[in-house]
Design an enzyme around this catalytic site. Structure first.
Site, PDB file in Angstrom:
ATOM      1  N   ASP A 126      -2.963   4.631  -2.416  1.00  0.00           N
ATOM      2  CA  ASP A 126      -4.031   5.153  -1.578  1.00  0.00           C
ATOM      3  C   ASP A 126      -4.443   6.574  -1.974  1.00  0.00           C
ATOM      4  OD1 ASP A 126      -5.536   4.840   1.038  1.00  0.00           O
ATOM      5  OD2 ASP A 126      -4.441   6.681   1.474  1.00  0.00           O
ATOM      6  N   HIS A 183     -11.393  -2.938   3.219  1.00  0.00           N
ATOM      7  CA  HIS A 183     -11.396  -2.648   4.659  1.00  0.00           C
ATOM      8  C   HIS A 183     -12.139  -1.357   5.000  1.00  0.00           C
ATOM      9  CE1 HIS A 183      -8.346  -0.301   2.760  1.00  0.00           C
ATOM     10  NE2 HIS A 183      -8.233   0.453   3.837  1.00  0.00           N
ATOM     11  N   ASP A 184     -12.704  -0.676   4.003  1.00  0.00           N
ATOM     12  CA  ASP A 184     -13.370   0.613   4.243  1.00  0.00           C
ATOM     13  C   ASP A 184     -14.883   0.540   4.152  1.00  0.00           C
ATOM     14  OD1 ASP A 184     -11.043   2.082   4.580  1.00  0.00           O
ATOM     15  OD2 ASP A 184     -10.830   2.479   2.445  1.00  0.00           O
ATOM     16  N   GLU A 238      -6.354   3.974  -5.991  1.00  0.00           N
ATOM     17  CA  GLU A 238      -7.672   4.180  -5.385  1.00  0.00           C
ATOM     18  C   GLU A 238      -8.186   5.514  -5.916  1.00  0.00           C
ATOM     19  OE1 GLU A 238      -9.779   4.242  -0.995  1.00  0.00           O
ATOM     20  OE2 GLU A 238      -8.014   5.458  -1.375  1.00  0.00           O
ATOM     21  N   ASP A 252       0.857  -1.182   0.000  1.00  0.00           N
ATOM     22  CA  ASP A 252       0.000   0.000   0.000  1.00  0.00           C
ATOM     23  C   ASP A 252       0.896   1.235   0.000  1.00  0.00           C
ATOM     24  OD1 ASP A 252      -2.347   1.637   0.457  1.00  0.00           O
ATOM     25  OD2 ASP A 252      -3.243  -0.142   1.372  1.00  0.00           O
TER      26      ASP A 252
HETATM   27  C1  NOJ Z   1      -8.252   5.074   1.884  1.00  0.00           C
HETATM   28  C2  NOJ Z   1      -7.937   3.907   2.764  1.00  0.00           C
HETATM   29  O1  NOJ Z   1      -8.414   2.740   2.156  1.00  0.00           O
HETATM   30  C3  NOJ Z   1      -8.583   4.205   4.088  1.00  0.00           C
HETATM   31  O2  NOJ Z   1      -8.579   3.094   4.948  1.00  0.00           O
HETATM   32  C4  NOJ Z   1      -7.866   5.376   4.701  1.00  0.00           C
HETATM   33  O3  NOJ Z   1      -8.530   5.745   5.899  1.00  0.00           O
HETATM   34  C5  NOJ Z   1      -7.872   6.582   3.758  1.00  0.00           C
HETATM   35  N1  NOJ Z   1      -7.571   6.230   2.400  1.00  0.00           N
HETATM   36  C6  NOJ Z   1      -6.835   7.570   4.193  1.00  0.00           C
HETATM   37  O4  NOJ Z   1      -5.557   7.074   3.975  1.00  0.00           O
END
Ligand code: NOJ
Length: 540
Positions: free
Chosen positions: A198, A317-318, A248, A97
């Protein structure tokens, strides 16, 4: 010629919740090593590991204080090296990541930047003097509150898209970019195979004078015009080293996708948000299935005929667990619904990413008190709900269904006290359903979600049609039904899924009558309708 990652199956690991081997209640690198054979058996070709770097963990590792150090929570650099070696021995690649929109406020660069003056790091972050004694504008941060935080030492505000402990890096600074690029090369030298990047669509911010976009909280700092300048430089570096990249990309629309992932795109793939975000509008009747289907179709069509490549995913995970968010997590329907979702996304064109626990059909947890919650955004939201008059019960109802912690409860390996994840109380409570919902149980039952995933993976590997065959959408009479073909000179497969919980008549089934059903989630088939969450794969 396909690229390795186009034929591959990805698996996302949230190490904190994957497997604990040193009995501290936190998953670790050795836990990943221990489970490599499990992943190999499932059919995984690469793993994406969420951040394991040095971090004060305000946002569980997404607030990095040292990019080149492994957090003691997870282990050591030597253990990481063993992981890379052992994974490679099994032909499993490692994707790290890359968090480069922001760092932790504990990072040395930020600590130096705060000092202002003429130090080397003064412009590494986004600073602004107070305007009329206040924040420079009224923009909101993704994790709540203002995007601006005042720093006493420097006497200025700094910008943060996420938590206040995650100051955004200033991509206008060539010296900052240089340091980030050196760090990227250092990781590549460690023998890794690529990066998940990210929050990369946030690195460019809009003009500070633009009014805040209330309809879209992060609209002022998401995919803003001019971002291409930064992305091209980053992309050139990644391409030079031929590492796989998946960005992302919140806010990137299907119409713009080729600039991001086309032949000359910035990345190999991106995670788009159009389908995944729909869980937020779920009501008692579920999600808006038509919009869900349309988002998937839009992305398939936008990147068809070699125009680009999709990253296929239903979980990370979000977001809450997909069966709970998009399907039906009741005892009666969990397995059917999990299989329907699996068939929906696993056979589209692109590279599938399975999130840990998705392959066994893990579902949301019931969180009853804020004390059970760890996610910083959920805690901030809870506080603001209480402040604006919600009762504890009302606030918890919102939090329980929406918190990212639903996806972060520890992996359920078996039915033991701590689910085979750890021998000690874990950092986040285990879902109570671990007694019947766990890897051992799913492996034992040949009709489980786990075995369905294995079959889908095997099908992808045995039939190149699923890699390069054309996607062709077939419109049926109901918004609940999703039907598509994957077709090339070799074969034609038809996927028909009822995404909803009610029976749907389907005339088209008679046209498929003479075809063989090679995978389905109901035992006996009927010819005129699809039952709740029914999914079938036909071969012509
Ligand atoms: C996206 C990540 O997947 C998330 O878990 C994180 O809180 C935010 N970006 C900030 O880095």
């Amino acid at each position: 010629m396909s690229k390795w990652w186009q034929e591959a199956i990805g698996y996302q690991i949230y190490p904190r919740s994957f497997k604990d081997t040193n009995h501290d209640g936190l998953g670790d690198i050795n836990g990943i090593r221990e489970k490599l054979s499990y992943l190999k058996e499932l059919g995984v070709d690469f793993i994406w590991i969420t951040p394991i770097y040095e971090s004060p963990n305000v946002d569980n590792g997404y607030d990095i204080s040292d990019y080149c150090a492994i957090s003691a929570d997870f282990g050591t650099m030597a253990e990481f090296q063993c992981l890379v070696q052992e994974a490679h021995d099994l032909d499993i690649k490692i994707i790290m990541d890359l968090v480069i929109n922001h760092t932790s406020n504990q990072h040395y660069w930020f600590q130096e930047s705060r000092k202002g003056g003429d130090n080397d790091y003064r412009d590494f972050y986004i600073w602004h003097p107070p305007v009329d004694g206040k924040e420079p504008n009224d923009w909101h941060a993704i994790f709540g509150g203002s995007v601006w935080e005042y720093d006493d030492l420097r006497g200025e505000y700094y910008f943060h898209a996420f938590a206040k402990e995650q100051p955004d890096l200033n991509w206008d600074s060539p010296a900052m970019r240089q340091k980030i690029f050196e760090m990227i090369e250092w990781w590549i030298e460690q023998g890794i195979d690529g990066f998940r990047i990210d929050a990369i669509s946030h690195i460019k911010k809009d003009d500070w004078h633009r009014p805040f976009d209330f309809a879209d909280v992060n609209g002022n700092y998401k995919n803003i015009e001019g971002i291409d300048v930064y992305l091209k430089e980053l992309s050139a570096l990644l391409k030079k080293h031929q590492v796989m990249s998946v960005g992302e990309a919140n806010g990137v629309k299907a119409e713009e996708a080729t600039a991001w992932v086309g032949e000359h795109g910035y990345f190999d793939m991106i995670f788009e948000f159009e389908h995944i975000d729909l869980w937020r509008t779920r009501n008692d009747e579920g999600i808006d299935l038509l919009s869900f289907k349309n988002a998937l179709i839009r992305w398939q069509e936008a990147l068809a005929d070699g125009r680009g490549w999709n990253a296929l995913y239903m979980e990370n995970h979000d977001v809450p667990r997909s069966i709970s968010a998009f399907g039906n997590d009741s005892l009666a329907y969990r397995t059917l619904s999990g299989k329907a979702l699996a068939m929906t996304f696993m056979l589209l064109q692109g590279t599938p990413f399975i999130y840990q626990g998705q392959e066994i059909g893990m579902i949301n947890n019931q969180f009853e008190s804020i004390a059970q919650i760890d996610a910083v955004d959920s805690i901030n939201l809870y506080e603001s709900l209480i402040e604006t008059g919600a009762t504890i019960e009302e606030a918890m109802q919102v939090i329980s269904g929406t918190t990212r912690d639903n996806a972060r409860t520890p992996m359920q390996w078996d039915a033991s006290t701590f689910a085979g994840f750890s021998e000690k109380e874990p950092w986040l409570a285990i879902n109570e359903n671990k007694n019947w919902l766990n890897v051992v149980e799913e492996q034992r039952n040949s009709a489980s979600i786990y075995h369905f995933y294995k079959q889908l993976i095997a099908l992808r590997k045995e039939n190149p049609t699923f890699i390069n065959g054309k996607f062709h959408y077939i419109e049926l009479n109901s918004a609940h039904l999703f039907c598509y073909e994957r077709k090339d000179d070799q074969a034609c497969f038809t996927i028909v899924v009822n995404l909803g919980g009610t029976e749907q008549t389907c005339d088209y089934l008679s046209a498929l009558q003479n075809q063989e059903i090679i995978l389905a989630n109901y035992e006996e088939d009927v010819t005129d309708c699809l039952r709740p969450y029914e999914a079938r794969l036909y071969r012509k």
